[in-house]
Write a protein that holds these residues in place. Structure first.
Motif, PDB file in Angstrom:
ATOM      1  N   LYS A  10       1.001  -1.301   0.021  1.00  0.00           N
ATOM      2  CA  LYS A  10       0.087   0.092   0.113  1.00  0.00           C
ATOM      3  C   LYS A  10       0.980   1.295  -0.114  1.00  0.00           C
ATOM      4  N   GLU A  11       1.942   1.317   0.959  1.00  0.00           N
ATOM      5  CA  GLU A  11       2.732   2.336   1.120  1.00  0.00           C
ATOM      6  C   GLU A  11       3.579   2.653  -0.417  1.00  0.00           C
ATOM      7  N   GLN A  12       3.634   1.817  -1.044  1.00  0.00           N
ATOM      8  CA  GLN A  12       4.196   2.168  -2.418  1.00  0.00           C
ATOM      9  C   GLN A  12       3.334   2.820  -3.457  1.00  0.00           C
ATOM     10  N   VAL A  13       2.133   2.553  -3.305  1.00  0.00           N
ATOM     11  CA  VAL A  13       1.285   3.499  -4.097  1.00  0.00           C
ATOM     12  C   VAL A  13       1.101   5.161  -3.530  1.00  0.00           C
ATOM     13  N   THR A  14       1.195   5.068  -2.404  1.00  0.00           N
ATOM     14  CA  THR A  14       1.278   6.562  -1.670  1.00  0.00           C
ATOM     15  C   THR A  14       2.630   7.243  -2.356  1.00  0.00           C
ATOM     16  N   ALA A  15       3.538   6.495  -2.186  1.00  0.00           N
ATOM     17  CA  ALA A  15       5.206   6.877  -2.275  1.00  0.00           C
ATOM     18  C   ALA A  15       5.093   7.104  -4.046  1.00  0.00           C
ATOM     19  N   ALA A  16       4.457   6.369  -4.630  1.00  0.00           N
ATOM     20  CA  ALA A  16       4.522   6.616  -6.194  1.00  0.00           C
ATOM     21  C   ALA A  16       3.832   8.031  -6.483  1.00  0.00           C
ATOM     22  N   LEU A  17       2.617   7.975  -5.890  1.00  0.00           N
ATOM     23  CA  LEU A  17       1.793   9.187  -6.360  1.00  0.00           C
ATOM     24  C   LEU A  17       2.652  10.647  -5.776  1.00  0.00           C
ATOM     25  N   GLU A  18       3.238  10.400  -4.821  1.00  0.00           N
ATOM     26  CA  GLU A  18       4.050  11.646  -4.485  1.00  0.00           C
ATOM     27  C   GLU A  18       5.264  11.828  -5.300  1.00  0.00           C
ATOM     28  N   ASP A  19       5.812  10.633  -5.661  1.00  0.00           N
ATOM     29  CA  ASP A  19       7.001  10.740  -6.551  1.00  0.00           C
ATOM     30  C   ASP A  19       6.620  11.179  -7.959  1.00  0.00           C
ATOM     31  N   ILE A  20       5.497  10.797  -8.490  1.00  0.00           N
ATOM     32  CA  ILE A  20       4.892  11.408  -9.761  1.00  0.00           C
ATOM     33  C   ILE A  20       4.533  12.755  -9.729  1.00  0.00           C
ATOM     34  N   ARG A  21       3.946  13.228  -8.656  1.00  0.00           N
ATOM     35  CA  ARG A  21       3.720  14.630  -8.796  1.00  0.00           C
ATOM     36  C   ARG A  21       4.868  15.662  -8.688  1.00  0.00           C
ATOM     37  N   LYS A  22       6.063  15.046  -8.202  1.00  0.00           N
ATOM     38  CA  LYS A  22       7.374  15.844  -7.937  1.00  0.00           C
ATOM     39  C   LYS A  22       7.911  15.835  -9.399  1.00  0.00           C
ATOM     40  N   GLN A  23       8.026  14.465 -10.081  1.00  0.00           N
ATOM     41  CA  GLN A  23       8.546  14.543 -11.281  1.00  0.00           C
ATOM     42  C   GLN A  23       7.798  15.465 -12.348  1.00  0.00           C
ATOM     43  N   MET A  24       6.667  15.294 -12.331  1.00  0.00           N
ATOM     44  CA  MET A  24       5.760  16.080 -13.259  1.00  0.00           C
ATOM     45  C   MET A  24       6.178  17.667 -12.984  1.00  0.00           C
ATOM     46  N   GLU A  25       6.047  18.204 -12.020  1.00  0.00           N
ATOM     47  CA  GLU A  25       6.478  19.287 -11.490  1.00  0.00           C
ATOM     48  C   GLU A  25       7.561  19.997 -11.984  1.00  0.00           C
ATOM     49  N   GLU A  26       8.685  19.072 -11.846  1.00  0.00           N
ATOM     50  CA  GLU A  26      10.228  19.114 -12.382  1.00  0.00           C
ATOM     51  C   GLU A  26       9.918  19.312 -13.782  1.00  0.00           C
ATOM     52  N   LEU A  27       9.237  18.275 -14.346  1.00  0.00           N
ATOM     53  CA  LEU A  27       9.246  18.353 -16.046  1.00  0.00           C
ATOM     54  C   LEU A  27       8.357  19.660 -16.410  1.00  0.00           C
ATOM     55  N   ARG A  28       7.532  20.195 -15.641  1.00  0.00           N
ATOM     56  CA  ARG A  28       6.797  21.376 -16.180  1.00  0.00           C
ATOM     57  C   ARG A  28       8.011  22.791 -16.169  1.00  0.00           C
ATOM     58  N   LYS A  29       8.635  22.587 -14.974  1.00  0.00           N
ATOM     59  CA  LYS A  29       9.546  23.644 -14.852  1.00  0.00           C
ATOM     60  C   LYS A  29      10.648  23.624 -15.859  1.00  0.00           C
ATOM     61  N   SER A  30      10.928  22.541 -16.271  1.00  0.00           N
ATOM     62  CA  SER A  30      12.051  22.216 -17.565  1.00  0.00           C
ATOM     63  C   SER A  30      11.516  22.349 -19.019  1.00  0.00           C
TER      64      SER A  30
END
Ligand code: NAI
Length: 319
Positions: A39-59
């Motif tokens: 279960k914790e993997q899903v929570t971690a994945a959603l948080e990681d995806i959010r961060k990655q997308m934000e970084e991608l938007r910035k770049s």
């Protein structure tokens, strides 16, 4: 925001590849259900995806026409397989590369899934026959093997089971195109699929050249990154040959004898262990004082290079 596509794509396993697939599908406007046994993997994945997308938007490298918030809102996490599979149109399995584990998850999916959903595996080298034999929905099963990191490297190898229906291949091919990947269809399964067979041929000869004292490990890599790889980012080996003469047949006529002479000097399969492995390893670590950090930094640099290359390739296609 444009309306999300009908039905859901279900990602099974929210590790490295599962997260990437989730991002690629949402960039194409698909609703994604992310399932993991932990279960914790899903929570971690959603948080990681959010961060990655934000970084991608910035770049400026975020894929698709939706902003990060819109893409994130398309993803929902699940820790129950049966509910995750409700209304699924496409399932992409991304659990670790272990046949027992894959057999178990496919047998569970087979019990719960509807009759029209496509069941696809990310496996790097397990055969469709071994994974899908005996499943009730075998005609809907296929391998869609991505290349890491799939967000920047679009190739997907589609490999059917002997009982996979042609329509499953066609639907998967169309879906991959729709989300901006570059699918290729293997007509039948072969050990290692195609990308790894080509890659292993290169690793094998690189090993032999180092073993025979012809060149240093660092210089072998330069031959590829500053030489062959420059062409191969745009053209395959066959078209490269085609353009180096007046067509492929003319290339074979001109250079065939020389190629065969060299190929006959290729030796047996390398051991991939012992002194040569140590020599290559040492050369690649050289000047790297903090090993784990160096690998992380180098991987980030690789991903940045690949994202720029992806952009360049897109621009060159327009010309
Ligand atoms: P990973 O270890 O990063 O992630 C695997 C995930 O699956 C974990 O989150 C784990 O909790 C979850 N999991 C384990 N058992 C499960 C189960 N029974 N049900 C649901 N979730 C379960 O693995 P990675 O690297 O993402 O690899 C996944 C697949 O993708 C493998 O088959 C691998 O060969 C393939 N692949 C990997 C590439 C790579 O470079 N890492 C490249 C291309 C394909």
């Amino acid at each position: 925001m444009t309306e999300p596509k009908e039905g859901s794509v279900v990602i099974i396993g929210s590790g490295l590849i599962g997260r990437s697939w989730a991002m690629v599908f949402t960039s194409g406007g698909f609703k994604v259900r992310l399932y993991d046994i932990v279960k914790e993997q899903v929570t971690a994945a959603l948080e990681d995806i959010r961060k990655q997308m934000e970084e991608l938007r910035k770049s400026g490298m975020l894929r698709g026409s939706l902003n990060p918030e819109e893409q994130i809102s398309l993803i929902s996490g699940f820790s129950d397989l049966k509910s995750a599979l409700e209304g699924a149109i496409f399932i992409q399995e991304c659990v670790p590369e272990n046949l027992e584990l894959k057999l178990k998850i496919f047998s569970d999916i087979d019990r719960f899934v509807n009759d029209s959903a496509i069941i696809s595996s990310s496996t790097s080298c397990l055969s469709p026959t071994k994974m899908f034999n005996g499943l009730r929905h075998v005609k809907n099963c296929i391998v869609a093997h991505p290349v890491n990191p799939p967000y920047y490297v679009p190739l997907v190898e589609l490999v059917p089971h002997p009982q996979t229906e042609p329509v499953t291949v066609e639907r998967t091919y169309a879906l991959m195109k729709k989300i901006g990947q570059s699918p290729v269809k293997l007509m039948k399964e072969t050990d290692g699929f195609v990308l790894n067979r080509l890659q292993y041929a290169v690793i094998s000869e690189a090993w032999r050249l180092v073993q025979d004292g012809v060149i240093s490990p660092r210089d072998v890599d330069i031959v590829m990154s500053e030489g062959l790889g420059m062409r191969y980012a745009f053209l395959g080996p066959l078209e490269t040959a085609h353009l180096n003469a007046e067509g492929f047949e003319s290339y074979c006529e001109r250079y065939g004898e020389g190629i065969k002479r060299v190929l006959e000097t290729f030796g047996p399969v390398p051991t991939l262990s012992g002194e040569v492995a140590k020599k290559i390893d040492q050369a690649l670590w050289e000047d790297q004082t903090d090993k784990p950090d160096q690998l992380k930094a180098r991987r980030e640099w690789r991903d940045a290079c690949l994202s720029h290359l992806a952009k360049l390739k897109k621009e060159m296609k327009k010309n």
